[in-house]
Design a protein around this motif. Structure first.
Motif, PDB file in Angstrom:
ATOM      1  N   UNK A  48       0.847  -1.196   0.000  1.00 20.19           N
ATOM      2  CA  UNK A  48       0.000   0.000   0.000  1.00 20.19           C
ATOM      3  C   UNK A  48       0.879   1.241   0.000  1.00 20.19           C
ATOM      4  N   UNK A  49       0.427   2.278  -0.705  1.00 17.22           N
ATOM      5  CA  UNK A  49       1.081   3.580  -0.615  1.00 17.22           C
ATOM      6  C   UNK A  49       2.324   3.754  -1.460  1.00 17.22           C
ATOM      7  N   UNK A  50       2.581   2.829  -2.404  1.00 21.35           N
ATOM      8  CA  UNK A  50       3.804   2.917  -3.194  1.00 21.35           C
ATOM      9  C   UNK A  50       3.551   3.419  -4.615  1.00 21.35           C
ATOM     10  N   UNK A  51       2.295   3.561  -5.024  1.00 27.72           N
ATOM     11  CA  UNK A  51       1.948   4.163  -6.304  1.00 27.72           C
ATOM     12  C   UNK A  51       2.623   3.500  -7.481  1.00 27.72           C
ATOM     13  N   UNK A  92       7.755   6.516  -7.609  1.00 26.78           N
ATOM     14  CA  UNK A  92       6.453   6.640  -6.970  1.00 26.78           C
ATOM     15  C   UNK A  92       6.449   7.735  -5.928  1.00 26.78           C
ATOM     16  N   UNK A  93       5.315   7.871  -5.224  1.00 25.45           N
ATOM     17  CA  UNK A  93       5.209   8.894  -4.187  1.00 25.45           C
ATOM     18  C   UNK A  93       6.295   8.719  -3.138  1.00 25.45           C
ATOM     19  N   UNK A  94       6.746   9.840  -2.622  1.00 25.59           N
ATOM     20  CA  UNK A  94       7.777   9.776  -1.591  1.00 25.59           C
ATOM     21  C   UNK A  94       8.760  10.940  -1.598  1.00 25.59           C
ATOM     22  N   UNK A  95       9.361  11.298  -2.738  1.00 24.68           N
ATOM     23  CA  UNK A  95       9.406  10.533  -3.984  1.00 24.68           C
ATOM     24  C   UNK A  95      10.326   9.325  -3.796  1.00 24.68           C
ATOM     25  N   UNK A  96       9.910   8.195  -4.337  1.00 23.23           N
ATOM     26  CA  UNK A  96      10.680   6.974  -4.167  1.00 23.23           C
ATOM     27  C   UNK A  96      11.144   6.452  -5.517  1.00 23.23           C
ATOM     28  N   UNK A 155      18.694  -5.653  -6.416  1.00 17.20           N
ATOM     29  CA  UNK A 155      17.535  -4.764  -6.313  1.00 17.20           C
ATOM     30  C   UNK A 155      17.706  -3.849  -5.118  1.00 17.20           C
ATOM     31  N   UNK A 156      17.055  -2.682  -5.188  1.00 16.06           N
ATOM     32  CA  UNK A 156      17.149  -1.719  -4.086  1.00 16.06           C
ATOM     33  C   UNK A 156      16.055  -0.670  -4.255  1.00 16.06           C
ATOM     34  N   UNK A 157      15.857   0.110  -3.238  1.00 13.25           N
ATOM     35  CA  UNK A 157      14.921   1.230  -3.301  1.00 13.25           C
ATOM     36  C   UNK A 157      15.428   2.361  -2.426  1.00 13.25           C
ATOM     37  N   UNK A 158      14.894   3.563  -2.640  1.00 11.90           N
ATOM     38  CA  UNK A 158      15.301   4.732  -1.853  1.00 11.90           C
ATOM     39  C   UNK A 158      14.213   5.794  -1.941  1.00 11.90           C
ATOM     40  N   UNK A 214      12.422  15.211   1.463  1.00 16.08           N
ATOM     41  CA  UNK A 214      11.877  16.537   1.232  1.00 16.08           C
ATOM     42  C   UNK A 214      11.072  16.688  -0.037  1.00 16.08           C
ATOM     43  N   UNK A 215      10.627  15.567  -0.624  1.00 18.94           N
ATOM     44  CA  UNK A 215       9.931  15.651  -1.915  1.00 18.94           C
ATOM     45  C   UNK A 215       8.514  15.075  -1.887  1.00 18.94           C
ATOM     46  N   UNK A 216       8.022  14.670  -0.720  1.00 18.51           N
ATOM     47  CA  UNK A 216       6.745  13.958  -0.673  1.00 18.51           C
ATOM     48  C   UNK A 216       5.572  14.793  -1.174  1.00 18.51           C
ATOM     49  N   UNK A 217       5.662  16.111  -1.117  1.00 19.24           N
ATOM     50  CA  UNK A 217       4.550  16.963  -1.556  1.00 19.24           C
ATOM     51  C   UNK A 217       4.453  17.066  -3.076  1.00 19.24           C
ATOM     52  N   UNK A 218       5.423  16.513  -3.799  1.00 18.25           N
ATOM     53  CA  UNK A 218       5.417  16.625  -5.261  1.00 18.25           C
ATOM     54  C   UNK A 218       4.541  15.559  -5.937  1.00 18.25           C
ATOM     55  N   UNK A 219       4.230  14.487  -5.236  1.00 14.51           N
ATOM     56  CA  UNK A 219       3.412  13.434  -5.825  1.00 14.51           C
ATOM     57  C   UNK A 219       2.560  12.784  -4.745  1.00 14.51           C
TER      58      UNK A 219
END
Length: 394
Positions: free
Chosen positions: A151-154, A371-375, A242-245, A249-254
């Motif tokens: 959930x929440x990964x867009x 995705x949102x986060x921005x991730x 594989x990895x993610x990050x 400071x960017x969560x308001x962009x998406x």
């Protein structure tokens, strides 16, 4: 590091043995959205006028959709509510997901009873029990299947399911147990077209969101196994790293939030620039790990085909320019974007499925989504080539 030291590291033993994609029957053209918008909303408003101008130049020729924009859902004068959207997803969306899963299982040569885990994702439905419960039930999976719903990964969700599935498979290997994960993503973004158009009508031109012109509907699935669970199945891809990050400071962009008439998207103009900021560092980090497993030295972006999430023309072009990639390396992403649009979490899996049918290509593949986060999610895969027949060798 000498090559022999690289070869001493054993690959994790993660195999994608089946892939499946399912599109709905409708293909929407930009002019159809414009006619629909003019029918239901004030096309003279600044925001909607700006959205329709963008709609004409997205580079998308057709988008896959469960809607035909002329009859049925979303076509009446009164827009659907969030409750209507939920009910429609749990009917049509579940069917699409089941069809994609059945394709992946057939290619893998597996039956529903062979599956030990499921990992699912969607950002266009949030009900409980999750839609994955309904998909598992229709597929006839065991009630003892280890079930996970992200959930929440867009739009990053497709590769987030791969990361989760890989970690489950590795845990099974550590416990000396066979693992066969059925992972799937399903998105019905166009169910929210009325809500997105209403938001555009009420927006200032500089604040308008382009979601109504980009997003589409689809489902995609894959089966991932560890060595113990693979059996005689022919692998399509080997997952090596594989990895993610998250970019702080960017969560308001998406974002993608609920209101009484559906989900509403926030996409700032900065997203294409921001999403590329972590690409180089993550590639450099993962390529070292990938080299350790494959024994390939001095790998650079040009050595890979790229299964990039088709999030928009600016994102595709931004990554292409940043990493100095050719059109051929991004051929699958560009084709899916042009002909099917952005199916959110399912899109990158669709690109991986498309990639394997586009000629020989390169042995090494980078898959990437945002995705949102921005991730950012990234995976490095190796194509599993079929062994040539004896008479082909001769």
């Amino acid at each position: 590091m000498p090559l022999h030291q690289y070869n001493e590291r054993k690959a994790p033993g993660l195999w994608i043995v089946g892939l499946g994609t399912q599109f709905p029957e409708n293909l929407l053209r930009p002019e159809e959205l414009e006619l629909f918008a003019r029918k239901h909303y004030d096309a003279k408003s600044g925001g909607l006028r700006k959205l329709l101008a963008i709609n004409r130049k997205t580079g998308i020729e057709t988008r896959s959709s469960v809607l035909d924009l002329k009859t049925g859902f979303a076509a009446p004068s009164e827009p659907p509510t969030i409750s209507d959207i939920d009910s429609h997803f749990r009917d049509v969306g579940v069917k699409l997901a089941v069809q994609a899963c059945e394709k992946a299982l057939r290619e893998a040569g597996l039956s529903p009873e062979d599956i030990t885990h499921t990992v699912a994702v969607t950002c266009t439905n949030q009900g409980n029990p999750g839609y994955d419960f309904l998909v598992n039930e229709r597929l006839g999976l065991s009630p003892n299947v280890d079930r996970t719903l992200l959930h929440g990964v867009g739009c990053a969700g497709g590769l987030a399911t791969m990361r989760a599935a890989a970690q489950m498979a590795l845990a099974g290997t550590a416990r000396r147990r066979p693992v066969r994960v059925l992972a799937f993503a399903c998105e019905l973004c166009t169910l929210n077209v009325r809500n997105e158009l209403a938001a555009a009508e009420a927006s200032l031109p500089e604040d308008v969101c382009v979601a109504a012109a980009l997003f589409s509907d689809a489902a995609a699935a894959f089966v991932l196994t560890n060595d113990l669970g693979r059996g005689a199945a022919e692998a399509v891809y080997e997952v090596c790293a594989f990895d993610n990050a998250v970019l702080p400071g960017t969560k308001h962009h998406m974002s993608y939030l609920i209101d009484p008439f559906g989900f509403r998207t926030v996409l700032s103009k900065a997203v294409p620039i921001l999403t590329t900021q972590t690409v180089v560092s993550m590639f450099d980090r993962l390529v070292t790990e990938y080299a350790a497993y494959t024994g390939k030295m001095l790998l650079v972006p040009d050595n890979f085909d790229w299964a990039l999430h088709p999030g928009g023309d600016a994102i595709i072009k931004g990554v292409q320019d940043l990493m100095s990639l050719t059109d051929e390396q991004l051929g699958a992403s560009k084709k899916i974007y042009r002909t099917r649009g952005n199916a959110s979490s399912a899109a990158v899996l669709i690109v991986l499925d498309e990639l394997r049918g586009m000629g020989k290509g390169k042995d090494d593949v980078v898959a990437m989504s945002f995705g949102p986060g921005l991730s950012i999610e990234m995976a490095m895969l190796r194509r599993c080539r079929a062994k040539p027949l004896v008479d082909e060798i001769i």
